[in-house]
Design a protein around this motif. Structure first.
Motif: not given
Length: 332
Positions: A112-132, A286-293
């Motif tokens: 994902s990092r290689f093909q999509l690239q990160c959003l400007p200012g973001i070095r690494r994507p992070a996995m994020c999920a909701p907790l109830p 979700a892998l936040l910080g990428l140019n895509g979902v």
């Protein structure tokens, strides 16, 4: 109309989970379009076995499957014909709006990092999920994408998590906390203390201090930040505990005539309780910080949990999360 690519072959269960989950998603999510990537004959065979019409999906034949233990470096060099690689490629080229995979986390992050690239200012994507929680969901990151982090990266995770909650809930100043072993200023590792210092000086983040493990479900924060090692361990402990409680309750109400009789009266309450704590209902990080979902499903996903990940991806696409998070980061 959300269009999602499914890495159908990856994960511990492969098509046994992804195909029935995809069929359920097509039936229940309005206007959803799914592209299944994998070994086409295997997909067709599984469709026949489960009486699923393959015409419900777009099928793309990919000969390779990325194993759960394969090195991301090897994957980047040798696995361009895999279902995971081609799914991300479709997203990069704008042929789909999002990707769901239950495969190798390291490989998914690397591709994902290689093909999509990160959003400007973001070095690494992070996995994020909701907790109830008692008063709504709390969003936690990183849940496993980055085992070793720098303080600056925890700051970026906080910014992305804050932007996410602002997008989803319309909160002007989401409360952001660091996960720690205590609330006192001197507690924690050097990484956590240095990240706290950065967050305290960041005007765009409403940093409220530390929270401990027992605060994960108390809504003391809207966003909880930690490195991927701690986050992944914490998440799996929570999921294991929820599963254990569910099994114990079932056993208690089935091991005697008195328990079975009592269960008849409390069954509606138990059903609601089970749904509230069922990890399958919250699957999909979700892998936040990428140019895509891109949404990561558990490697051991069941049909139900993989369906939850597809639903999560469809919502992220409809809400245009990457674009909105990028806008929030620019404003902060």
């Amino acid at each position: 109309m959300p269009s999602i690519a499914i890495d159908a072959m990856s994960g511990d269960h492969g098509l046994r989970s992804s195909l029935p989950a995809a069929a359920k998603a097509i039936a229940e999510i309005p206007h959803l379009k799914l592209t299944l990537l994998g070994q086409k004959q295997a997909i067709l065979d599984e469709c026949q076995r489960r009486s699923v019409d393959p015409a419900l999906f777009t099928l793309i034949d990919t000969p390779d499957v990325i194993g759960m233990e394969e090195s991301p470096a090897v994957v980047l060099r040798k696995k361009q014909d895999s279902s995971m690689w081609r799914a991300i490629e479709l997203l990069r080229d704008g042929q789909v709006d999002g990707v769901v995979s239950a495969g190798n986390t390291g490989a998914l992050v690397a591709i994902s990092r290689f093909q999509l690239q990160c959003l400007p200012g973001i070095r690494r994507p992070a996995m994020c999920a909701p907790l109830p929680g008692e008063k709504g969901d709390t969003y936690m990151l990183d849940l496993g994408a980055n085992v070793d982090c720098r303080p600056e990266e925890l700051l970026q995770f906080a910014q992305m998590g804050s932007a996410l909650v602002a997008c989803l809930k319309g909160a002007a100043k989401p409360r952001v906390a660091l996960l720690n072993i205590g609330e006192e200023a001197g507690k924690g590792t050097e990484l956590v203390r240095e990240a706290a210092a950065l967050l305290e000086g960041e005007a765009g983040v409403n940093f409220t201090g530390y929270v401990e493990g027992f605060d994960l479900f108390t809504n003391r924060a809207d966003v909880i930040v930690c490195d991927g090692f701690v986050g992944n361990v914490a998440l799996k402990v929570c999921e294991g505990t929820a599963s254990y409680i569910g099994r114990q309750l079932k056993n208690r109400f089935s091991d005697s005539w008195y328990g079975m009789l009592s269960g008849l009266f409390v069954q509606p309450l138990l059903k609601d309780f089970k749904n509230d704590i069922n990890p399958d209902e919250y699957n999909g990080a979700a892998l936040l910080g990428l140019n895509g979902v891109v949404v990561k499903s558990h490697g051991s996903s069941s049909k139900k949990s993989f369906y939850s990940a597809i639903r999560h991806a469809a919502r992220a696409v409809e809400q245009e999360l990457p674009r909105r998070i990028a806008e929030q980061l620019t404003q902060s």
